[in-house]
Motif scaffolding. Structure first.
Motif, PDB file in Angstrom:
ATOM      1  N   THR A 144       0.858  -1.193   0.000  1.00  7.88           N
ATOM      2  CA  THR A 144       0.000   0.000   0.000  1.00  7.88           C
ATOM      3  C   THR A 144       0.894   1.243   0.000  1.00  7.88           C
ATOM      4  N   PHE A 145       0.271   2.379  -0.239  1.00  5.73           N
ATOM      5  CA  PHE A 145       1.036   3.625  -0.204  1.00  5.73           C
ATOM      6  C   PHE A 145       1.569   3.876   1.217  1.00  5.73           C
ATOM      7  N   ALA A 146       0.792   3.452   2.217  1.00  7.47           N
ATOM      8  CA  ALA A 146       1.248   3.644   3.604  1.00  7.47           C
ATOM      9  C   ALA A 146       2.503   2.804   3.861  1.00  7.47           C
ATOM     10  N   GLY A 194      -8.214   8.111  -5.740  1.00  7.11           N
ATOM     11  CA  GLY A 194      -8.728   6.774  -6.032  1.00  7.11           C
ATOM     12  C   GLY A 194      -7.666   5.778  -6.493  1.00  7.11           C
ATOM     13  N   TYR A 195      -6.389   6.104  -6.324  1.00  2.00           N
ATOM     14  CA  TYR A 195      -5.355   5.121  -6.660  1.00  2.00           C
ATOM     15  C   TYR A 195      -5.446   3.997  -5.646  1.00  2.00           C
ATOM     16  N   GLU A 196      -5.315   2.781  -6.147  1.00  2.00           N
ATOM     17  CA  GLU A 196      -5.526   1.649  -5.268  1.00  2.00           C
ATOM     18  C   GLU A 196      -4.220   1.132  -4.670  1.00  2.00           C
ATOM     19  N   ARG A 197      -3.205   1.081  -5.522  1.00  2.00           N
ATOM     20  CA  ARG A 197      -1.919   0.585  -5.025  1.00  2.00           C
ATOM     21  C   ARG A 197      -0.827   1.283  -5.818  1.00  2.00           C
ATOM     22  N   PRO A 198       0.392   1.293  -5.277  1.00  2.00           N
ATOM     23  CA  PRO A 198       1.477   1.967  -5.995  1.00  2.00           C
ATOM     24  C   PRO A 198       1.839   1.204  -7.265  1.00  2.00           C
ATOM     25  N   SER A 199       2.274   1.922  -8.277  1.00  2.00           N
ATOM     26  CA  SER A 199       2.779   1.248  -9.477  1.00  2.00           C
ATOM     27  C   SER A 199       4.199   0.779  -9.178  1.00  2.00           C
ATOM     28  N   ALA A 200       4.752  -0.014 -10.090  1.00  2.00           N
ATOM     29  CA  ALA A 200       6.085  -0.589  -9.847  1.00  2.00           C
ATOM     30  C   ALA A 200       7.132   0.498  -9.593  1.00  2.00           C
ATOM     31  N   ILE A 201       7.104   1.553 -10.398  1.00  2.00           N
ATOM     32  CA  ILE A 201       8.121   2.606 -10.230  1.00  2.00           C
ATOM     33  C   ILE A 201       7.915   3.331  -8.901  1.00  2.00           C
ATOM     34  N   GLN A 202       6.655   3.480  -8.509  1.00  2.00           N
ATOM     35  CA  GLN A 202       6.373   4.140  -7.224  1.00  2.00           C
ATOM     36  C   GLN A 202       6.844   3.278  -6.062  1.00  2.00           C
ATOM     37  N   GLU A 203       6.597   1.993  -6.171  1.00  2.00           N
ATOM     38  CA  GLU A 203       6.971   1.089  -5.087  1.00  2.00           C
ATOM     39  C   GLU A 203       8.485   1.112  -4.864  1.00  2.00           C
ATOM     40  N   ALA A 250      12.162   5.124 -16.625  1.00  2.00           N
ATOM     41  CA  ALA A 250      10.711   4.953 -16.672  1.00  2.00           C
ATOM     42  C   ALA A 250      10.104   5.913 -17.679  1.00  2.00           C
ATOM     43  N   GLN A 251       9.062   5.429 -18.331  1.00  2.00           N
ATOM     44  CA  GLN A 251       8.378   6.247 -19.322  1.00  2.00           C
ATOM     45  C   GLN A 251       7.111   6.844 -18.755  1.00  2.00           C
ATOM     46  N   THR A 252       6.539   7.734 -19.543  1.00  2.00           N
ATOM     47  CA  THR A 252       5.226   8.264 -19.194  1.00  2.00           C
ATOM     48  C   THR A 252       4.238   7.108 -19.143  1.00  2.00           C
ATOM     49  N   GLY A 253       3.300   7.182 -18.219  1.00  2.00           N
ATOM     50  CA  GLY A 253       2.300   6.118 -18.140  1.00  2.00           C
ATOM     51  C   GLY A 253       2.635   5.099 -17.071  1.00  2.00           C
ATOM     52  N   THR A 254       3.812   5.253 -16.435  1.00  2.00           N
ATOM     53  CA  THR A 254       4.205   4.296 -15.404  1.00  2.00           C
ATOM     54  C   THR A 254       3.883   4.824 -14.008  1.00  2.00           C
ATOM     55  N   GLY A 255       3.451   6.087 -13.951  1.00  2.00           N
ATOM     56  CA  GLY A 255       3.170   6.700 -12.653  1.00  2.00           C
ATOM     57  C   GLY A 255       4.407   7.370 -12.065  1.00  2.00           C
ATOM     58  N   LYS A 256       5.338   7.773 -12.939  1.00  2.00           N
ATOM     59  CA  LYS A 256       6.593   8.342 -12.426  1.00  2.00           C
ATOM     60  C   LYS A 256       6.388   9.708 -11.766  1.00  2.00           C
ATOM     61  N   THR A 257       5.363  10.449 -12.214  1.00  2.00           N
ATOM     62  CA  THR A 257       5.152  11.769 -11.625  1.00  2.00           C
ATOM     63  C   THR A 257       4.862  11.645 -10.130  1.00  2.00           C
ATOM     64  N   ALA A 258       3.955  10.732  -9.785  1.00  2.00           N
ATOM     65  CA  ALA A 258       3.653  10.536  -8.367  1.00  2.00           C
ATOM     66  C   ALA A 258       4.884   9.992  -7.645  1.00  2.00           C
ATOM     67  N   THR A 307     -10.720  -0.222 -14.860  1.00  2.00           N
ATOM     68  CA  THR A 307     -10.449   1.212 -14.768  1.00  2.00           C
ATOM     69  C   THR A 307      -9.247   1.393 -13.844  1.00  2.00           C
ATOM     70  N   ARG A 308      -8.715   2.630 -13.863  1.00  2.00           N
ATOM     71  CA  ARG A 308      -7.497   2.860 -13.104  1.00  2.00           C
ATOM     72  C   ARG A 308      -7.789   3.145 -11.632  1.00  2.00           C
ATOM     73  N   THR A 309      -8.932   3.742 -11.372  1.00  2.00           N
ATOM     74  CA  THR A 309      -9.196   4.116  -9.978  1.00  2.00           C
ATOM     75  C   THR A 309     -10.468   3.451  -9.453  1.00  2.00           C
ATOM     76  N   PRO A 364      -3.430   0.053 -18.119  1.00  2.00           N
ATOM     77  CA  PRO A 364      -2.834  -0.151 -16.798  1.00  2.00           C
ATOM     78  C   PRO A 364      -1.521   0.611 -16.661  1.00  2.00           C
ATOM     79  N   ILE A 365      -1.066   0.776 -15.406  1.00  2.00           N
ATOM     80  CA  ILE A 365       0.173   1.537 -15.222  1.00  2.00           C
ATOM     81  C   ILE A 365       1.425   0.678 -15.358  1.00  2.00           C
ATOM     82  N   ASP A 366       1.291  -0.613 -15.427  1.00  2.00           N
ATOM     83  CA  ASP A 366       2.477  -1.406 -15.748  1.00  2.00           C
ATOM     84  C   ASP A 366       2.098  -2.619 -16.590  1.00  2.00           C
TER      85      ASP A 366
HETATM   86  P1  AMP Z   1       2.572   9.327 -15.273  1.00  2.00           P
HETATM   87  O1  AMP Z   1       3.432   8.193 -15.745  1.00  2.00           O
HETATM   88  O2  AMP Z   1       3.089   9.969 -14.044  1.00  2.00           O
HETATM   89  O3  AMP Z   1       2.312  10.307 -16.383  1.00  2.00           O
HETATM   90  O4  AMP Z   1       1.144   8.707 -14.854  1.00  2.00           O
HETATM   91  C1  AMP Z   1       0.328   8.048 -15.778  1.00  2.00           C
HETATM   92  C2  AMP Z   1      -1.100   7.949 -15.310  1.00  2.00           C
HETATM   93  O5  AMP Z   1      -1.220   7.008 -14.255  1.00  2.00           O
HETATM   94  C3  AMP Z   1      -1.693   9.240 -14.773  1.00  2.00           C
HETATM   95  O6  AMP Z   1      -2.987   9.352 -15.341  1.00  2.00           O
HETATM   96  C4  AMP Z   1      -1.800   9.035 -13.294  1.00  2.00           C
HETATM   97  O7  AMP Z   1      -2.918   9.724 -12.783  1.00  2.00           O
HETATM   98  C5  AMP Z   1      -1.983   7.543 -13.181  1.00  2.00           C
HETATM   99  N1  AMP Z   1      -1.423   6.946 -11.964  1.00  2.00           N
HETATM  100  C6  AMP Z   1      -0.251   7.224 -11.366  1.00  2.00           C
HETATM  101  N2  AMP Z   1      -0.063   6.445 -10.295  1.00  2.00           N
HETATM  102  C7  AMP Z   1      -1.149   5.628 -10.205  1.00  2.00           C
HETATM  103  C8  AMP Z   1      -1.538   4.573  -9.315  1.00  2.00           C
HETATM  104  N3  AMP Z   1      -0.766   4.205  -8.302  1.00  2.00           N
HETATM  105  N4  AMP Z   1      -2.710   3.966  -9.539  1.00  2.00           N
HETATM  106  C9  AMP Z   1      -3.488   4.326 -10.577  1.00  2.00           C
HETATM  107  N5  AMP Z   1      -3.178   5.291 -11.458  1.00  2.00           N
HETATM  108  C10 AMP Z   1      -2.019   5.949 -11.280  1.00  2.00           C
END
Ligand code: AMP
Length: 606
Positions: free
Chosen positions: A13-15, A31-40, A56-64, A258-260, A329-331
């Motif tokens: 989890t994010f926690a 509404g994110y449910e779990r961290p993506s691989a890059i976030q983890e 990491a590329q766009t779409g992996t959740g790298k911004t978060a 869906t993503r969220t 999906p994010i990964d």
């Molecule tokens: P990014 O790679 O940062 O551009 O993120 C790609 C998309 O994934 C964006 O629409 C984010 O809102 C979404 N996203 C980022 N992290 C998560 C996550 N843990 N769960 C679901 N969606 C996410």
């Protein structure tokens, strides 16, 4: 549930990653449910104070992945900027700002400032004077501020280089190095890049301290008994695209991802409102409830499950013939897991992924990682939907005729009516169909066809060439220029897709499109609202900023060479209708009802 699943039973989890308080609250609202691989991998490392190089590329959740650790450690009392994110383009800078705002729960006490060229200095200067926590900018403009002494980076704690390879490609190497060298020694640096050329390695070796290298790319394989297709659809088009797919695809049960968590509920509700037997499952749904829902799906009481990755873990229902990735999906692991929900027990399955124009690159990375290419499909047309509806209507009649006992009872009543009213039997049958159908039209109106990202046929094009008035559905057109052309291998459908999506335009708003070597000319409404124009300036096609602006006349305006361009829209709705021979609503003449596919009469249920 089967045990062949690549996803963990107890996902992190994010926690677990060390995030807390308001950040967790904001994530739960998103509404994110779990961290993506890059976030983890990245979040705990950054929270631990170490530098990171992330592949990491766009779409992996790298911004978060970089924004959340910054927000977690934000010192709201510090007036000088404490975090600086460098991004190659203003579009990305703005996206990153939006993400920060979202992850900060839109708090008024967290100040995020975008800083990019083309924007007046005034706004930036007054915000900087008031105090800013996070600055997100393009290297050029950040350098300008440093040169003018208007940006104080002496207290900077975190520096992020987003899409570092892009920044170098765009010629920002020197600026980036100057900024890296001009900021405090003890700052933390996180660098993200889709590729790792020698120049990036050199930069990392010179300016980062013992960075942790994190890569999320993995090669995985997908089952060959699942047909994989994709459909380009902007976010607002997705619901319509899904409903059309539900109408024309011959599915038994379907799972829509869906993503969220929030989106599962909203979408299931919208599908129910359209008459489908749909339910949502996500990580917040209690286990017992989840099992009940899955059982209903197995028993055929439900046909569509809208789910998040976590909720669908291990789902094994043979009836699932289709998986729809409403959001990609994010990964890639999740992609593989998702499409593995169909084609169970050796059957064949179908997977359809919705890809927004901006996600084309994410699609390519899925294809690379799974070593399989996806086939593009198009939005089912009004004609296709109507042909399917007619075919189902026929099936319903056939099925009712099979119920001889009930038919016998009604036959006398109808015979009585026919004799006493002197009306042909076919008219009575049609009248009964009207009663059965109620207010909902049996067929879609051809004028409801949304923008299709396709070339129109040569016949329509040559007719359109003769457009003396140059009008679109909402008035006069003028020519605009965009900075992508043949050299960038751009296609008309990409231009229409991107401009329609970002500018809120419809098919009827497009006139001629002429693709020249270095740029293109597009006829669009003369009056485009200022905010749409602004968005269009920032829009990208294949990663290139299109910088849409009125064409000041270097190119011919009518006839001549322009006539080789293609034209969309056919002059608006009327044009579209007359092209179809003026058929009105509910007029079935001319629909190719095609070979009859046996299918069970099915939803929408009323
Ligand atoms: P990014 O790679 O940062 O551009 O993120 C790609 C998309 O994934 C964006 O629409 C984010 O809102 C979404 N996203 C980022 N992290 C998560 C996550 N843990 N769960 C679901 N969606 C996410």
């Amino acid at each position: 549930m089967s045990d062949d699943e690549p996803l963990d039973e107890n996902p992190t989890t994010f926690a677990d990653l060390g995030l807390s308080g308001t950040v967790l609250k904001a994530l739960s609202a998103v509404g994110y449910e779990r961290p993506s691989a890059i976030q983890e991998a990245t979040i705990p490392t950054l929270l631990g104070g170490r530098d990171v190089v992330g592949l990491a590329q766009t779409g992996t959740g790298k911004t978060a992945a970089f924004a959340l650790p910054i927000l977690e450690r934000l010192d709201k009392g510090q007036k000088q900027p404490q975090a600086l994110v460098l991004a190659p383009t203003r579009e990305l800078a703005l996206q990153v700002c939006e993400a920060f705002e979202q992850y900060a729960g839109h708090s008024k006490s967290v100040h995020i400032l975008p800083v990019y060229g083309g924007q007046g200095y005034g706004v930036q200067l007054s915000a900087l004077r008031r105090g800013v926590h996070v600055v997100v900018g393009t290297p050029g403009r950040i350098m300008d501020h440093l040169d003018r002494g208007t940006l104080d980076l002496s207290e900077l704690k975190y520096l992020v280089l987003d899409e570092a390879d892009e920044m170098l490609k765009m010629g920002f190497a020197e600026d980036v190095e100057t900024i890296l060298a001009a900021t405090p020694e003890d700052k933390q640096v996180a660098m993200f890049s889709a590729t790792m050329p020698a120049q990036i390695r050199r930069l990392s070796a010179k300016y980062l301290r013992d960075p942790q290298e994190i890569a999320v790319r993995k090669t995985t394989t997908t089952a060959s008994n699942v047909t994989q297709r994709y459909l380009i659809a902007s976010y607002p088009q997705k619901v319509d695209a899904l409903t059309r797919i539900l109408e024309v695809e011959n599915f038994d049960a379907m799972i829509v991802f869906t993503r969220t968590k929030n989106e599962t509920e909203t979408l299931a509700e919208r599908l129910r409102a359209r008459g489908y037997a749909a339910a949502a499952i996500n990580g917040d749904v209690q286990q017992a409830q989840r099992e009940r829902t899955v059982k209903q799906l197995k028993d055929g009481k439900l046909d569509i499950l809208v789910a998040t990755d976590v909720a669908a873990r291990g789902l094994d229902v043979e009836r699932i013939t289709h998986v729809v990735n409403y959001d990609l999906p994010i990964d890639t692991e999740s992609y593989v897991h998702r499409i593995g929900r169909t084609g169970r027990a050796g059957r064949s399955g179908d997977a359809i992924s919705f890809v927004t124009p901006r996600e084309r690159r994410t699609l390519s990375s899925i294809e690379r990682a799974t070593k399989q290419s996806l086939t593009q499909m198009h939005l089912p047309s009004v004609d296709e939907v109507n042909a399917t509806r007619l075919s189902r209507f026929d099936d319903a009649i056939t099925a009712a005729l099979g119920n001889t006992a009930r038919i016998d009872r009604f036959r006398d009543i109808i015979a009585h009516y026919v004799t006493h009213h002197d009306v042909p039997e076919a008219d009575v049958a049609a009248a009964l169909a009207v009663v059965a159908q109620g207010e909902t039209p049996l067929l879609l109106d051809p004028a409801d066809e949304p923008v299709r990202e396709e070339f129109r046929g040569p016949k329509a094009q040559s007719r359109d060439r003769d457009s003396r008035d140059r009008r679109g559905s909402s008035g006069p057109l003028r020519t605009y220029r965009i900075a992508v052309g043949k050299r960038h291998k751009v296609e008309p459908r990409q231009i229409v897709g991107a401009i329609a999506n970002e500018g809120g335009l419809s098919r009827g708003d497009f006139g001629q499109i002429k693709i020249l070597p270095g740029f293109s000319l597009v006829d669009l409404p003369a009056e485009i609202p200022a905010d749409a124009l602004k968005r269009l300036e920032r829009t990208r096609i294949s990663g290139i900023l299109i910088e849409l602006q009125p064409d000041e006349g270097r190119a011919p305006r009518s006839g001549g060479p322009r006539s080789s361009g293609s034209r969309y829209g056919g002059g608006g709705r009327d044009g579209g209708r007359s092209e179809r021979g003026g058929r009105g609503r509910n007029d079935s003449a001319g629909y190719d009802r095609g070979p009859r596919k046996p299918r069970k009469p099915r939803t929408p249920r009323d």
